[in-house]
Design an enzyme around this catalytic site. Structure first.
Site, PDB file in Angstrom:
ATOM      1  N   ASP A 180       4.291  -8.962   9.528  1.00  0.00           N
ATOM      2  CA  ASP A 180       4.441  -7.687   9.159  1.00  0.00           C
ATOM      3  C   ASP A 180       5.857  -7.377   8.566  1.00  0.00           C
ATOM      4  O   ASP A 180       6.820  -8.479   8.499  1.00  0.00           O
ATOM      5  CB  ASP A 180       4.425  -6.693  10.419  1.00  0.00           C
ATOM      6  CG  ASP A 180       3.133  -6.445  10.916  1.00  0.00           C
ATOM      7  OD1 ASP A 180       2.045  -6.741  10.115  1.00  0.00           O
ATOM      8  OD2 ASP A 180       2.942  -5.899  12.016  1.00  0.00           O
ATOM      9  N   ASP A 209       0.863  -1.259   0.100  1.00  0.00           N
ATOM     10  CA  ASP A 209      -0.106   0.026  -0.013  1.00  0.00           C
ATOM     11  C   ASP A 209       0.711   1.065  -0.034  1.00  0.00           C
ATOM     12  O   ASP A 209       0.325   2.352   0.215  1.00  0.00           O
ATOM     13  CB  ASP A 209      -0.909   0.132   1.321  1.00  0.00           C
ATOM     14  CG  ASP A 209      -2.314  -0.753   1.016  1.00  0.00           C
ATOM     15  OD1 ASP A 209      -2.335  -1.143  -0.196  1.00  0.00           O
ATOM     16  OD2 ASP A 209      -3.011  -0.888   1.949  1.00  0.00           O
ATOM     17  N   ASP A 262       8.837  -6.161   9.211  1.00  0.00           N
ATOM     18  CA  ASP A 262       9.944  -6.377   9.909  1.00  0.00           C
ATOM     19  C   ASP A 262      10.112  -7.671  10.546  1.00  0.00           C
ATOM     20  O   ASP A 262      10.948  -7.879  11.355  1.00  0.00           O
ATOM     21  CB  ASP A 262      10.141  -5.134  10.787  1.00  0.00           C
ATOM     22  CG  ASP A 262       8.832  -5.511  11.967  1.00  0.00           C
ATOM     23  OD1 ASP A 262       7.619  -5.234  11.488  1.00  0.00           O
ATOM     24  OD2 ASP A 262       9.224  -5.485  13.117  1.00  0.00           O
ATOM     25  N   ASP A 268      -7.082  -6.995  14.173  1.00  0.00           N
ATOM     26  CA  ASP A 268      -6.275  -8.417  14.724  1.00  0.00           C
ATOM     27  C   ASP A 268      -7.302  -8.784  15.635  1.00  0.00           C
ATOM     28  O   ASP A 268      -7.880  -9.983  15.843  1.00  0.00           O
ATOM     29  CB  ASP A 268      -4.981  -8.512  15.010  1.00  0.00           C
ATOM     30  CG  ASP A 268      -4.624  -7.016  15.712  1.00  0.00           C
ATOM     31  OD1 ASP A 268      -5.375  -6.332  16.338  1.00  0.00           O
ATOM     32  OD2 ASP A 268      -3.283  -6.749  15.761  1.00  0.00           O
TER      33      ASP A 268
END
Length: 536
Positions: free
Chosen positions: A196, A137, A198, A290
């Protein structure tokens, strides 16, 4: 003592610029409203704070007892549930392995995008039974091009990796994940793993997690524990590690063992896609998509499993600006979700009354609302105010004993940082100001309740900058908006005043704590927390 503390003590006659008449008028007004108004209100605030403190203490004590019982008597997850390794079958080949989707949502992740893509592509799972989906995005076209080229590089090596973009960021992360599940090439996938940008899973991540889902059809989610590659970067990351280690070591473990329910952490977990669909899919009505999905799936009767020995490396936000935005989202979102779902939980017919009480009272009310409010109001507002109004007493068990026990119970997650415990308390008190504000925004569904700011991760940026830096004169750009925090400085001034007052007139010696808390507010207020990123 009541004779000593009066309105005239609050503004001494010798204070520069204050006339005797003004001091007398303010003193008279204070004396008029103190007994009929201030004292009853402050006493009520003390009672409310003591009640919240007891609630938090009992919750922490309950979890402490349960975690000890789990460690001593509970069976390991592979003994509680059926688990066996998925092996290659000579007759049917790789079809013994279920088809798994890996989703990696990204937004301008320049410093860390290679980490998660590389880790996902190196997972030990048959390549024809794995689909990797990078959901980009990003609004920076240079970064979009870098991420797309990285995906193409891995695709040229035979990895089944897809680069997906959207026309807009509608729904933020929840919207990206939801859109990713609509593509035809994922229709046959049974499970979806979310990382994610990282996050860097070990190669055997899927081989250890998937069997729990494959052989136990009642399980919807397997959640791994986060570990942090930069926990020693600065004091801010060390203190975050202390808070998050307690969350995983105690809260997640207790929820998994007692109710097979806990909040999904948004990454580092494997979902059964059928459970996501039955729960209604991803929703963007809050900033904790979540947790929203986890609560809805839990109300459908699905079970969750936390695996403490399945660990995924990740990165903590090391700048205070990024940490504040993250904490706003993590505090506002649950409160907003509680507002929107509490009656749905009450009316649910598929789960037991005990589980509904656990979700409403323990999971939401005490941990997500009370914990923030009591920390801020009691130790940063009410307790200092009782110094100015000695008619209101705070019992020593509420001011010292119970908070010390709660703090000790909170420290079990990170024994290596036990020496930082006292400063961690002071810093958590400062952060409770922002968490309490965010909690009220969420409960009231106010303007910023759906504010979504992606947590900035630095990756190896600082390390590379230092390595490439030339020994020339350093340029320092002072951004007052990022470094000076007026709210914290205002509370520092308030606490300093009450600390001085307690030193001169008090009888409980609270000024020792007050001055240390003042210093912590000052440190945060002037921006000397976390990594300072030099201007380019």
């Amino acid at each position: 003592m009541g004779d000593v503390i009066s309105g005239k003590n609050l503004i001494p006659e010798s204070f520069p610029g204050a006339s005797v008449d003004l001091a007398a008028q303010i003193g008279l007004l204070w004396d008029l409203i103190k007994a009929p108004l201030i004292v009853p209100l402050l006493r009520l605030a003390v009672y409310v704070c003591l009640a919240m403190t007891v609630m938090l203490f009992l919750e922490r004590l309950y979890m402490g007892i349960v975690i000890v019982l789990i460690k001593l008597f509970w069976k390991k997850p592979d003994k509680r549930y059926k688990w066996e390794p998925i092996r290659d079958d000579l007759e049917i080949g790789n079809s013994a392995f279920p088809l798994v989707l890996i989703q990696i949502p990204m937004f301008n992740e320049k410093e860390v995008y290679k980490i998660s893509i590389g880790a996902a592509c190196n997972l030990s799972w048959p390549s024809d039974r794995l689909v990797i989906q990078v959901l980009d995005d990003s609004t920076d076209f240079v970064i979009k091009d870098m991420i797309e080229k990285e995906c193409q590089r891995w695709a040229s090596k035979g990895v089944n990796i897809r680069y997906q973009i959207r026309e807009n960021r509608g729904g933020y992360k929840a919207g990206a994940l939801k859109e990713g599940l609509k593509h035809d090439y994922v229709k046959d996938c049974e499970y979806v793993t979310i990382f994610d940008a990282d996050f860097r899973p070990e190669p055997d991540f899927l081989r250890r997690a998937i069997p729990f889902l494959e052989f136990n059809p009642q399980i919807a989610l397997v959640q791994a524990r986060w570990r942090f590659v930069n926990s020693d970067e600065c004091l801010l990351t060390r203190m975050q590690e202390m808070s998050l280690d307690y969350h995983f070591t105690v809260e997640q473990e207790v929820g998994s063992a007692t109710h097979a329910f806990f909040g999904f952490n948004g990454t580092g977990g494997v979902w059964r896609i059928a459970a996501i669909n039955e729960a209604g899919g991803w929703k963007d009505r809050t900033t904790v998509e979540d947790m929203d999905l986890a609560v809805r799936a839990g109300l459908k009767g699905w079970k969750f499993l936390y695996l403490g020995d399945l660990q995924v490396k990740s990165e903590l936000p090391s700048t205070f600006k990024a940490f504040r935005y993250q904490q706003h989202r993590w505090s506002c979102g649950p409160a907003n979700l509680f507002r929107k779902m509490v009656m749905e939980i009450v009316r649910n017919k598929k789960v037991t009354l005990w589980k509904k009480v656990y979700v409403i009272y323990s999971f939401f009310f005490v941990r997500k609302i009370i914990a923030h409010m009591v920390t801020f109001f009691f130790f940063c507002v009410v307790l200092p105010l009782t110094i100015l109004v000695p008619e209101v007493e705070v019992p020593i068990w509420g001011a010292i004993y119970i908070p010390c026990i709660i703090t000790t119970l909170n420290s079990v997650g990170t024994p290596r940082s036990i020496h930082l415990l006292f400063y961690w308390i002071l810093f958590e008190n400062v952060m409770s100001l922002h968490r309490t504000k965010a909690t009220f925004i969420g409960l009231l569904d106010a303007k910023r309740s759906n504010e979504w700011v992606v947590t900035e991760k630095l990756g190896d940026a600082l390390k590379n900058n230092k390595a490439n830096a030339k020994p020339a004169a350093k340029k320092f750009k002072f951004n007052i908006g990022d470094r000076i925090h007026l709210t914290e400085l205002g509370f520092a001034a308030f606490l300093f005043f009450t600390g001085c007052y307690d030193f001169m007139y008090g009888k409980h010696n609270y000024f020792i704590y007050i001055f240390l808390q003042t210093l912590t507010f000052l440190i945060v207020g002037f921006g000397y927390v976390g990594t300072i990123v030099p201007s380019s």
